[in-house]
Design a protein around this motif. Structure first.
Motif, PDB file in Angstrom:
ATOM      1  N   LYS A 253      34.006  81.042  -9.533  1.00 36.68           N
ATOM      2  CA  LYS A 253      33.065  82.131  -9.180  1.00 36.68           C
ATOM      3  C   LYS A 253      33.111  82.357  -7.820  1.00 36.68           C
ATOM      4  CE  LYS A 253      30.063  81.253 -13.231  1.00 36.68           C
ATOM      5  NZ  LYS A 253      28.641  80.868 -13.277  1.00 36.68           N
ATOM      6  N   GLY A 254      33.758  81.444  -7.159  1.00 36.03           N
ATOM      7  CA  GLY A 254      33.971  81.537  -5.471  1.00 36.03           C
ATOM      8  C   GLY A 254      32.867  80.632  -4.881  1.00 36.03           C
ATOM      9  N   GLU A 255      31.857  79.880  -5.504  1.00 36.39           N
ATOM     10  CA  GLU A 255      30.968  79.194  -5.048  1.00 36.39           C
ATOM     11  C   GLU A 255      31.440  77.972  -4.525  1.00 36.39           C
ATOM     12  OE1 GLU A 255      27.559  80.429  -8.405  1.00 36.39           O
ATOM     13  OE2 GLU A 255      28.884  78.538  -8.596  1.00 36.39           O
ATOM     14  N   GLU A 256      31.088  77.647  -3.112  1.00 35.80           N
ATOM     15  CA  GLU A 256      31.679  76.448  -2.374  1.00 35.80           C
ATOM     16  C   GLU A 256      30.787  75.212  -2.818  1.00 35.80           C
ATOM     17  OE1 GLU A 256      31.469  77.416   1.530  1.00 35.80           O
ATOM     18  OE2 GLU A 256      33.087  78.680   1.663  1.00 35.80           O
ATOM     19  N   ILE A 257      31.379  74.651  -3.986  1.00 30.43           N
ATOM     20  CA  ILE A 257      30.590  73.369  -4.255  1.00 30.43           C
ATOM     21  C   ILE A 257      30.783  72.360  -3.247  1.00 30.43           C
ATOM     22  CG2 ILE A 257      31.018  73.924  -6.636  1.00 30.43           C
ATOM     23  CD1 ILE A 257      33.089  71.625  -6.940  1.00 30.43           C
ATOM     24  N   VAL A 258      31.824  72.254  -2.413  1.00 29.95           N
ATOM     25  CA  VAL A 258      32.011  71.360  -1.436  1.00 29.95           C
ATOM     26  C   VAL A 258      32.273  72.142  -0.355  1.00 29.95           C
ATOM     27  CG1 VAL A 258      33.110  69.438  -0.505  1.00 29.95           C
ATOM     28  CG2 VAL A 258      32.655  69.358  -2.949  1.00 29.95           C
ATOM     29  N   PRO A 259      31.400  72.490   0.318  1.00 32.57           N
ATOM     30  CA  PRO A 259      31.677  73.452   1.675  1.00 32.57           C
ATOM     31  C   PRO A 259      32.721  72.825   2.748  1.00 32.57           C
ATOM     32  CG  PRO A 259      29.438  73.014   1.330  1.00 32.57           C
ATOM     33  CD  PRO A 259      29.928  72.365   0.562  1.00 32.57           C
ATOM     34  N   PRO A 260      33.661  73.669   3.109  1.00 34.02           N
ATOM     35  CA  PRO A 260      34.660  73.284   3.958  1.00 34.02           C
ATOM     36  C   PRO A 260      34.358  72.982   5.576  1.00 34.02           C
ATOM     37  CG  PRO A 260      35.076  75.500   3.587  1.00 34.02           C
ATOM     38  CD  PRO A 260      33.687  75.110   2.891  1.00 34.02           C
ATOM     39  N   SER A 269      41.455  66.772  -8.779  1.00 33.27           N
ATOM     40  CA  SER A 269      41.965  65.504  -9.777  1.00 33.27           C
ATOM     41  C   SER A 269      42.314  66.436 -11.086  1.00 33.27           C
ATOM     42  CB  SER A 269      40.681  64.842 -10.311  1.00 33.27           C
ATOM     43  OG  SER A 269      39.722  65.505 -10.973  1.00 33.27           O
ATOM     44  N   LEU A 270      42.466  67.596 -10.951  1.00 29.53           N
ATOM     45  CA  LEU A 270      42.856  68.481 -12.058  1.00 29.53           C
ATOM     46  C   LEU A 270      42.152  68.409 -13.326  1.00 29.53           C
ATOM     47  CD1 LEU A 270      46.726  67.579 -11.813  1.00 29.53           C
ATOM     48  CD2 LEU A 270      45.243  69.336 -10.504  1.00 29.53           C
ATOM     49  N   ILE A 271      40.981  67.627 -13.387  1.00 31.39           N
ATOM     50  CA  ILE A 271      40.200  67.474 -14.498  1.00 31.39           C
ATOM     51  C   ILE A 271      38.677  67.924 -14.276  1.00 31.39           C
ATOM     52  CG2 ILE A 271      41.531  65.781 -15.635  1.00 31.39           C
ATOM     53  CD1 ILE A 271      39.375  63.654 -14.761  1.00 31.39           C
ATOM     54  N   GLY A 272      38.460  68.834 -13.224  1.00 30.62           N
ATOM     55  CA  GLY A 272      37.238  69.139 -12.849  1.00 30.62           C
ATOM     56  C   GLY A 272      36.257  68.127 -12.048  1.00 30.62           C
ATOM     57  N   ILE A 273      36.931  67.417 -11.384  1.00 30.14           N
ATOM     58  CA  ILE A 273      36.361  66.194 -10.566  1.00 30.14           C
ATOM     59  C   ILE A 273      37.060  66.472  -9.094  1.00 30.14           C
ATOM     60  CG2 ILE A 273      36.010  63.833 -10.123  1.00 30.14           C
ATOM     61  CD1 ILE A 273      35.723  63.448 -12.853  1.00 30.14           C
ATOM     62  N   GLY A 274      36.404  66.675  -8.341  1.00 28.13           N
ATOM     63  CA  GLY A 274      36.966  66.618  -6.936  1.00 28.13           C
ATOM     64  C   GLY A 274      36.997  65.293  -6.061  1.00 28.13           C
ATOM     65  N   ALA A 287      31.722  68.883 -10.705  1.00 27.67           N
ATOM     66  CA  ALA A 287      31.605  70.416 -10.688  1.00 27.67           C
ATOM     67  C   ALA A 287      30.531  71.293 -10.084  1.00 27.67           C
ATOM     68  CB  ALA A 287      32.187  70.833 -11.941  1.00 27.67           C
ATOM     69  N   ALA A 288      29.359  70.112  -9.768  1.00 24.23           N
ATOM     70  CA  ALA A 288      28.225  70.938  -9.413  1.00 24.23           C
ATOM     71  C   ALA A 288      28.356  70.635  -7.801  1.00 24.23           C
ATOM     72  CB  ALA A 288      26.962  70.368  -9.979  1.00 24.23           C
ATOM     73  N   GLY A 289      29.384  69.740  -7.207  1.00 27.57           N
ATOM     74  CA  GLY A 289      29.345  69.552  -5.935  1.00 27.57           C
ATOM     75  C   GLY A 289      28.479  68.475  -5.524  1.00 27.57           C
ATOM     76  N   GLU A 290      27.879  67.510  -6.495  1.00 25.86           N
ATOM     77  CA  GLU A 290      27.181  66.378  -6.408  1.00 25.86           C
ATOM     78  C   GLU A 290      28.321  64.885  -6.122  1.00 25.86           C
ATOM     79  OE1 GLU A 290      23.555  67.715  -9.493  1.00 25.86           O
ATOM     80  OE2 GLU A 290      25.136  66.533 -10.230  1.00 25.86           O
ATOM     81  N   VAL A 291      27.892  64.406  -5.153  1.00 24.46           N
ATOM     82  CA  VAL A 291      28.709  62.999  -4.826  1.00 24.46           C
ATOM     83  C   VAL A 291      28.336  62.060  -6.005  1.00 24.46           C
ATOM     84  CG1 VAL A 291      29.430  61.185  -3.553  1.00 24.46           C
ATOM     85  CG2 VAL A 291      28.735  63.545  -2.488  1.00 24.46           C
ATOM     86  N   ILE A 292      29.428  61.776  -6.900  1.00 23.75           N
ATOM     87  CA  ILE A 292      29.068  60.796  -7.943  1.00 23.75           C
ATOM     88  C   ILE A 292      29.803  59.227  -7.545  1.00 23.75           C
ATOM     89  CG2 ILE A 292      28.786  62.439  -9.793  1.00 23.75           C
ATOM     90  CD1 ILE A 292      31.902  62.165 -10.544  1.00 23.75           C
ATOM     91  N   VAL A 293      30.564  59.384  -6.675  1.00 21.10           N
ATOM     92  CA  VAL A 293      30.920  57.927  -6.038  1.00 21.10           C
ATOM     93  C   VAL A 293      31.349  58.393  -4.684  1.00 21.10           C
ATOM     94  CG1 VAL A 293      32.763  56.609  -6.073  1.00 21.10           C
ATOM     95  CG2 VAL A 293      32.261  57.368  -8.301  1.00 21.10           C
ATOM     96  N   GLN A 294      30.511  57.656  -3.880  1.00 18.55           N
ATOM     97  CA  GLN A 294      30.570  57.529  -2.376  1.00 18.55           C
ATOM     98  C   GLN A 294      32.077  57.115  -1.979  1.00 18.55           C
ATOM     99  OE1 GLN A 294      28.495  58.783  -0.212  1.00 18.55           O
ATOM    100  NE2 GLN A 294      26.801  59.262  -1.641  1.00 18.55           N
TER     101      GLN A 294
END
Length: 466
Positions: A253-260, A269-274, A287-294
């Motif tokens: 949708k163009g939403e920056e889930i992790v702003p540059p 990661s190709l599976i919806g995880i950055g 996918a919501a931009g939440e850090v799940i592993v520091q």
């Protein structure tokens, strides 16, 4: 019964087997009856009821009764697809000459007048005359005029075209779906196409965004660089004064889930995880931009079979798609999972583990390295060379090269000094290299490099006519 009077009998295809007598080829059926006398200089396996045949340097087609339905008058032909075969008069192989199409009756339904001709996709084929491209239907009617500087085959109802050095997409009616206003445009991935305004080629002086299949700019061209969408996410980058390049992640949708803004490196990661990189340590965001592993890992590999190798404090382990460490980071080296198993090295010993971390018996040396008896110093001056790979037969229609080599090794295929394909072997040592079909009598050399760095002896294979 079959009378053994042939030099070679080849495998059956569609109930017919190629046979040779002297330097001529023909066909027998499953009963051993000779359907086509060995009279051709080359033949290929039957496909959809037809076989490509060669007389001298001319090509045509026969049917399963041995009748020459397309006379051997063409300098190049391709297999029938949807009742039509691409044919060419003049030139050499795929170079030069004029292209057209013949039907299964041997009628040249589309005259050999085109400098280029593509395959029929979505009912249309790309053609070119005097460097102008357009599209024809199976009747030879020019549905889309030859007016473009370049064009690609239709895919999912759209074709990429260029006019006045600007790119866009047209539909099968010739209507511009994506306006021809972009300086660069890529194929659609997950419903979105990467576009560029300004800049030249892969330089970063243009601005990148995305359009959808309706031509809407879902993401305005504003980024220094973007990567294709995968798993609903795409990496983007900007340039910040005094800080350099910064990377982020956007959704479709163009939403920056992790702003540059913060990270000097971001991956997908190709599976919806950055994958985020902070001070050379890697972590994960959802996918919501939440850090799940520091960020804590020194290295992160791509997911294979639901698991990804990670390096922590100098040791390797595996995480699952929830980023949970399911295999402890304790190994000196690991390989990606294949068919549910992965090679691991611990205390100098190699062994196999399963996804539930069950350990198989270890072996004393690197499993990808050749045993001492496998070296071939008498045929290769490299004292650390490995034995030559096996290579199965390659014909003019082959799109793969197959064989066996050392487990987990990198296999390369060359024609002269040109690399035509490469791959990695499976745990079983078997490999498949994807290649473009090669001309008859082309010499291909195949070798591999083991994970220990040993280079094998080359295996030579010559392309044969089918």
């Amino acid at each position: 019964a079959l009378t053994p009077n042939y030099k070679y009998i080849y495998n059956f295809s569609e109930g017919m087997a190629k046979v040779s007598s002297g330097d001529k080829y023909g066909f027998i059926n499953l009963s051993g009856k000779e359907i086509v006398k060995p009279k051709y200089d080359g033949v290929e396996d039957f496909k959809n009821g037809f076989s490509m045949v060669k007389v001298g340097n001319k090509f045509g087609f026969i049917n399963s009764k041995g009748i020459e339905v397309v006379k051997t008058v063409y300098d190049y032909v391709e297999d029938f697809k949807d009742g039509l075969a691409k044919v060419k008069i003049g030139g050499m192989y795929k170079i030069g000459g004029k292209y057209g199409f013949a039907n299964i009756k041997g009628e040249e339904v589309i005259t050999t007048k085109y400098d280029e001709a593509g395959d029929f996709k979505n009912g249309l084929a790309k053609v070119m005359i005097d460097k102008k491209y357009g599209f024809i239907n199976s009747k030879g009617e020019e549905i889309i005029p030859l007016q473009y500087e370049s064009a690609e085959d239709f895919k999912d109802g759209l074709a990429k075209v260029r006019a006045n050095n600007k790119y866009g997409f047209i539909n099968i009616k010739g209507e511009e779906v994506v306006p021809l206003k972009y300086d660069g445009i890529d194929d659609f991935k997950e419903g979105l196409s990467k576009v560029r305004i300004g800049g030249i080629g892969i330089s970063f002086d243009g601005k990148y965004g995305f359009v959808d299949t309706k031509g809407l700019e879902v993401i305005q061209p504003k980024y220094r660089g973007v990567e294709d969408f995968a798993g609903g996410l795409a990496v983007v980058s900007i340039y910040k004064d005094y800080e350099g390049i910064r990377y982020g992640l956007i959704n479709n949708k163009g939403e920056e889930i992790v702003p540059p803004e913060k990270y000097s490196s971001v991956g997908n990661s190709l599976i919806g995880i950055g994958i985020i990189n902070d001070n050379k340590k890697y972590g994960f965001v959802n996918a919501a931009g939440e850090v799940i592993v520091q960020p804590k890992y020194e290295t992160v590999e791509q997911f294979k079979e639901g698991l990804a190798a990670v390096k922590l404090n100098g040791k390797w382990g595996f995480i699952n798609t929830s980023c949970k460490e399911v295999i402890e980071a304790k190994y000196d080296e690991v390989r990606a999972f294949q068919e549910g198993m992965a090679w691991t090295k611990l205390n100098g010993k190699w062994g196999l583990i399963s996804k539930d971390n069950a350990v198989k018996p270890t072996i004393p040396d690197n499993p990808a390295a050749p045993a001492p008896s496998d070296t071939s110093s008498d045929t290769n001056t490299d004292k650390a060379s490995a034995k030559a790979p096996t290579v199965n037969a390659v014909t003019t229609t082959s799109k793969t090269i197959t064989g066996d080599a050392e487990e987990m090794s990198a296999v390369y295929a060359y024609v002269g000094n040109t690399l035509i394909g490469a791959t990695k072997t499976a745990i079983t040592g078997k490999y498949t290299i994807s290649i473009e079909p090669q001309k008859v009598d082309t010499v291909i050399y195949v070798h591999y490099v083991s994970t220990a760095g040993n280079t094998s002896v080359k295996t030579k294979v010559t392309v044969k006519m089918q």
